[in-house]
Design an enzyme around this catalytic site. Structure first.
Site, PDB file in Angstrom:
ATOM      1  N   SER A 234       0.819  -1.216   0.000  1.00  0.00           N
ATOM      2  CA  SER A 234       0.000   0.000   0.000  1.00  0.00           C
ATOM      3  C   SER A 234       0.850   1.262   0.000  1.00  0.00           C
ATOM      4  CB  SER A 234      -0.984  -0.007   1.169  1.00  0.00           C
ATOM      5  OG  SER A 234      -0.317  -0.202   2.392  1.00  0.00           O
ATOM      6  N   HIS A 264      -2.570  -8.621   2.273  1.00  0.00           N
ATOM      7  CA  HIS A 264      -2.138  -7.390   2.965  1.00  0.00           C
ATOM      8  C   HIS A 264      -3.237  -7.036   3.987  1.00  0.00           C
ATOM      9  CE1 HIS A 264       0.061  -3.792   3.657  1.00  0.00           C
ATOM     10  NE2 HIS A 264      -0.247  -3.091   2.576  1.00  0.00           N
ATOM     11  N   HIS A 310       5.083 -12.823   7.447  1.00  0.00           N
ATOM     12  CA  HIS A 310       5.347 -11.427   7.098  1.00  0.00           C
ATOM     13  C   HIS A 310       6.544 -11.367   6.164  1.00  0.00           C
ATOM     14  CE1 HIS A 310       5.922  -7.071   7.487  1.00  0.00           C
ATOM     15  NE2 HIS A 310       4.649  -7.066   7.845  1.00  0.00           N
ATOM     16  N   ARG A 319       3.075  -5.239  17.134  1.00  0.00           N
ATOM     17  CA  ARG A 319       1.712  -4.675  17.110  1.00  0.00           C
ATOM     18  C   ARG A 319       0.719  -5.713  17.631  1.00  0.00           C
ATOM     19  NH1 ARG A 319       1.593  -3.066  10.850  1.00  0.00           N
ATOM     20  NH2 ARG A 319       2.341  -5.209  10.814  1.00  0.00           N
ATOM     21  N   ASP A 367      -2.682  -8.504  11.985  1.00  0.00           N
ATOM     22  CA  ASP A 367      -4.036  -8.871  11.577  1.00  0.00           C
ATOM     23  C   ASP A 367      -4.579 -10.096  12.310  1.00  0.00           C
ATOM     24  OD1 ASP A 367      -4.088  -6.796   9.652  1.00  0.00           O
ATOM     25  OD2 ASP A 367      -2.877  -8.023   8.314  1.00  0.00           O
TER      26      ASP A 367
HETATM   27  N1  CMX Z   1       0.088 -19.681   5.663  1.00  0.00           N
HETATM   28  C1  CMX Z   1       0.459 -20.558   4.712  1.00  0.00           C
HETATM   29  N2  CMX Z   1       1.527 -20.401   3.921  1.00  0.00           N
HETATM   30  C2  CMX Z   1       2.279 -19.328   4.132  1.00  0.00           C
HETATM   31  C3  CMX Z   1       1.993 -18.374   5.122  1.00  0.00           C
HETATM   32  C4  CMX Z   1       0.822 -18.576   5.901  1.00  0.00           C
HETATM   33  N3  CMX Z   1       0.424 -17.708   6.822  1.00  0.00           N
HETATM   34  N4  CMX Z   1       2.930 -17.399   5.086  1.00  0.00           N
HETATM   35  C5  CMX Z   1       3.784 -17.734   4.108  1.00  0.00           C
HETATM   36  N5  CMX Z   1       3.383 -18.881   3.511  1.00  0.00           N
HETATM   37  C6  CMX Z   1       3.960 -19.540   2.348  1.00  0.00           C
HETATM   38  C7  CMX Z   1       3.847 -18.615   1.155  1.00  0.00           C
HETATM   39  O1  CMX Z   1       2.556 -18.670   0.568  1.00  0.00           O
HETATM   40  C8  CMX Z   1       4.961 -19.114   0.272  1.00  0.00           C
HETATM   41  O2  CMX Z   1       4.525 -20.292  -0.394  1.00  0.00           O
HETATM   42  P1  CMX Z   1       4.782 -20.464  -1.997  1.00  0.00           P
HETATM   43  O3  CMX Z   1       6.231 -20.169  -2.201  1.00  0.00           O
HETATM   44  O4  CMX Z   1       4.391 -21.868  -2.251  1.00  0.00           O
HETATM   45  O5  CMX Z   1       3.906 -19.446  -2.658  1.00  0.00           O
HETATM   46  C9  CMX Z   1       6.017 -19.542   1.281  1.00  0.00           C
HETATM   47  O6  CMX Z   1       5.351 -19.720   2.530  1.00  0.00           O
HETATM   48  C10 CMX Z   1       7.126 -18.521   1.461  1.00  0.00           C
HETATM   49  O7  CMX Z   1       6.546 -17.262   1.740  1.00  0.00           O
HETATM   50  P2  CMX Z   1       7.281 -16.253   2.722  1.00  0.00           P
HETATM   51  O8  CMX Z   1       8.588 -15.900   2.097  1.00  0.00           O
HETATM   52  O9  CMX Z   1       7.297 -16.800   4.097  1.00  0.00           O
HETATM   53  O10 CMX Z   1       6.296 -15.027   2.772  1.00  0.00           O
HETATM   54  P3  CMX Z   1       6.094 -13.818   1.735  1.00  0.00           P
HETATM   55  O11 CMX Z   1       7.035 -12.728   2.086  1.00  0.00           O
HETATM   56  O12 CMX Z   1       6.104 -14.293   0.330  1.00  0.00           O
HETATM   57  O13 CMX Z   1       4.603 -13.391   2.057  1.00  0.00           O
HETATM   58  C11 CMX Z   1       2.771 -12.868   3.450  1.00  0.00           C
HETATM   59  C12 CMX Z   1       4.280 -12.704   3.229  1.00  0.00           C
HETATM   60  C13 CMX Z   1       2.355 -11.947   4.564  1.00  0.00           C
HETATM   61  C14 CMX Z   1       2.051 -12.448   2.148  1.00  0.00           C
HETATM   62  C15 CMX Z   1       2.469 -14.349   3.787  1.00  0.00           C
HETATM   63  O14 CMX Z   1       3.111 -14.690   4.995  1.00  0.00           O
HETATM   64  C16 CMX Z   1       0.972 -14.642   3.904  1.00  0.00           C
HETATM   65  O15 CMX Z   1       0.342 -14.912   2.881  1.00  0.00           O
HETATM   66  N6  CMX Z   1       0.405 -14.565   5.140  1.00  0.00           N
HETATM   67  C17 CMX Z   1      -1.036 -14.724   5.347  1.00  0.00           C
HETATM   68  C18 CMX Z   1      -1.780 -13.460   4.970  1.00  0.00           C
HETATM   69  C19 CMX Z   1      -1.518 -12.339   5.968  1.00  0.00           C
HETATM   70  O16 CMX Z   1      -1.596 -12.512   7.173  1.00  0.00           O
HETATM   71  N7  CMX Z   1      -1.241 -11.141   5.440  1.00  0.00           N
HETATM   72  C20 CMX Z   1      -1.075  -9.936   6.269  1.00  0.00           C
HETATM   73  C21 CMX Z   1       0.377  -9.472   6.397  1.00  0.00           C
HETATM   74  C22 CMX Z   1       0.464  -8.188   7.171  1.00  0.00           C
HETATM   75  C23 CMX Z   1      -0.090  -7.027   6.373  1.00  0.00           C
HETATM   76  O17 CMX Z   1       0.467  -6.684   5.335  1.00  0.00           O
HETATM   77  O18 CMX Z   1      -1.121  -6.481   6.769  1.00  0.00           O
END
Ligand code: CMX
Length: 429
Positions: A234, A264, A310, A319, A367
């Site tokens: 964002s 996000h 994250h 937080r 979140d």
């Molecule tokens: N549940 C399941 N799988 C997860 C996960 C979770 N909570 N967090 C990461 N992973 C997976 C990813 O999907 C990724 O899998 P692929 O390579 O097969 O696609 C793998 O683990 C590696 O990802 P990462 O390097 O750990 O995480 P990223 O930096 O790519 O992504 C985030 C970060 C937040 C998008 C991810 O952890 C996620 O999807 N979390 C759940 C959604 C969430 O809570 N989002 C809010 C974040 C805070 C905000 O911005 O507000």
């Protein structure tokens, strides 16, 4: 507003001087390498922006200037905006001046309500929030001044002016959207000049203004979500859009459209839905084993666990800890908060061994808990939670872009390459 304007001016001058030295002394210094992994992996970890409003340490979380969350969690959103944009907390006089300035500018123009009320009741509140901000774009002082011709050195002043106008209106705009969608469209139209941004938000949402702990939760909510450095979806989007000199209304609306994604900001809505599904299946007091089974089944279905993981943090999000402290003090018996705790007990272990250890951060982010507290106070329409996040995050967009314009940062325009170019380039290595 002279005091705020003077402080922002001084901060911009000092940052500009430092950056000029850096530029002159180290024009060719290498900050890092760009690897194939970087460009195919969402530019994760690539240091490619300067952001002076805040910084996220992977192990300590959010810093604003040199303050960590425990240092500023008891402040108001007004104080935090002042801190983000000037680098220091306001004096009592400066704070009062800012509060009265927000108060004066707080009324949302009537045509915005006409636009929002004409939309389908099925529109997501984040879409309405973004459209509501866009609908006010005609009021941009920056846009008007720019069309007449102004020196680059004045860009930040009108970005700040637009920012104050926009932030002031967010509580009324957001609360109005809540009431259009969930309270038969009956807006709360009277105002109380004694209320601050969080108090005004609570009041206009229609929650009992004399329920101080909900207003306190909203105050904390608006503080904790305010900024998270420059590279998140964002903030980065708002920076890119504003770098084209699109005004702050256009930039904020664009940033919010990124916040509206489930990976996000929408994760707070998804988290509450996740807990509701657990309660629907097992009742309001599920066992730890039932919660574990639900989490495992979610992953088996190919879904992510919302509120966990994250891109930068590598520990439990401070937080999350701050909200947990609030929850323990005000609503420790809430079934939603209890389930948040059970998830915290089981999810990190499960994620550690998931996908062969691929999840970089198995810990909860903000979140994972924020919605459960709003739910406890009666805000049960969880589609609205990301709007609450958005009100706060606009403070960061505004501060980041005011400073970026003050520093005359150029239009953001990284170079993309084709797969064919990449193949050719790598063959030559
Ligand atoms: N549940 C399941 N799988 C997860 C996960 C979770 N909570 N967090 C990461 N992973 C997976 C990813 O999907 C990724 O899998 P692929 O390579 O097969 O696609 C793998 O683990 C590696 O990802 P990462 O390097 O750990 O995480 P990223 O930096 O790519 O992504 C985030 C970060 C937040 C998008 C991810 O952890 C996620 O999807 N979390 C759940 C959604 C969430 O809570 N989002 C809010 C974040 C805070 C905000 O911005 O507000």
């Amino acid at each position: 507003m002279e005091k705020l304007i003077e402080k922002v001016k001084r901060r911009i001058e000092s940052l500009a001087q430092e950056l000029e030295h850096i530029y002159n002394d180290y024009p060719e210094a290498v900050i890092g390498e760009i690897t194939v992994k970087n460009i195919l992996g969402g530019m994760r970890g690539m240091k490619s922006l300067v952001c002076n409003t805040s910084y996220v340490d992977p192990y300590k979380g959010l810093f604003i200037s040199d303050l960590e969350i425990p240092d500023f969690e008891d402040k108001s959103p007004e104080e935090i905006f002042f801190l983000l944009v000037t680098g220091s907390l306001p004096s009592v006089d400066e704070l009062n001046e800012l509060k009265s300035e927000f108060n004066k500018r707080s009324r949302v123009p009537q045509h915005v309500w006409t636009t929002l009320k004409s939309m389908s009741q099925t529109t997501h509140p984040m879409t309405m929030f973004s459209i509501g901000i866009l609908a006010m774009e005609g009021e941009s002082v920056f846009k008007q001044k720019y069309a007449r011709g102004i020196p680059k050195s004045d860009y930040w002043k009108y970005t700040l002016e637009d920012s104050l106008n926009l932030i002031a209106k967010l509580p009324e705009l957001a609360a109005g959207i809540y009431r259009i969608l969930f309270m038969n469209g009956e807006l709360i139209d009277t105002s109380d000049e004694k209320l601050d941004l969080a108090g005004n938000l609570t009041y206009r949402l229609g929650f009992n203004r004399h329920n101080p702990s909900f207003a306190d939760l909203n105050r904390l909510y608006l503080v904790l979500h305010c900024d998270h450095e420059g590279g998140n979806v964002s903030a980065f989007t708002s920076r890119v859009v504003n770098s084209a000199l699109s005004n702050i209304y256009l930039a904020a609306s664009a940033g919010l459209n990124g916040l509206a994604g489930p990976l996000h900001g929408l994760a707070n809505q998804v988290c509450l839905n996740f807990i509701t599904c657990i309660h629907d299946q097992f009742g309001n007091n599920p066992t730890v084993d039932q919660v574990r089974d639900f989490v495992t089944a979610t992953l088996d279905a190919g879904k992510v666990i919302p509120g966990y993981g994250h891109a930068v943090l590598r520990v439990t999000d401070p937080r999350f800890t701050s909200f947990m402290k609030f929850g323990d003090a005000h609503c420790s018996d809430s079934p939603y908060l209890q389930t948040v705790k059970k998830l915290f007990q089981v999810v990190p272990d499960i994620l550690r061994s998931y996908k062969g250890g691929k999840v970089a951060n198995p810990w909860p982010n903000v979140d994972a808990i924020s919605g459960s507290l709003l739910y406890h106070y009666g805000m049960t329409h969880y589609e609205f939670y990301t709007v609450m996040f958005g009100i706060s995050r606009v403070l960061g967009f505004c501060a980041q872009n005011t400073i970026a314009r003050g520093l005359h940062q150029p239009i953001i325009r990284p170079k993309s390459v084709t797969t064919a170019w990449l193949k050719e380039y790598l063959k030559k290595q």
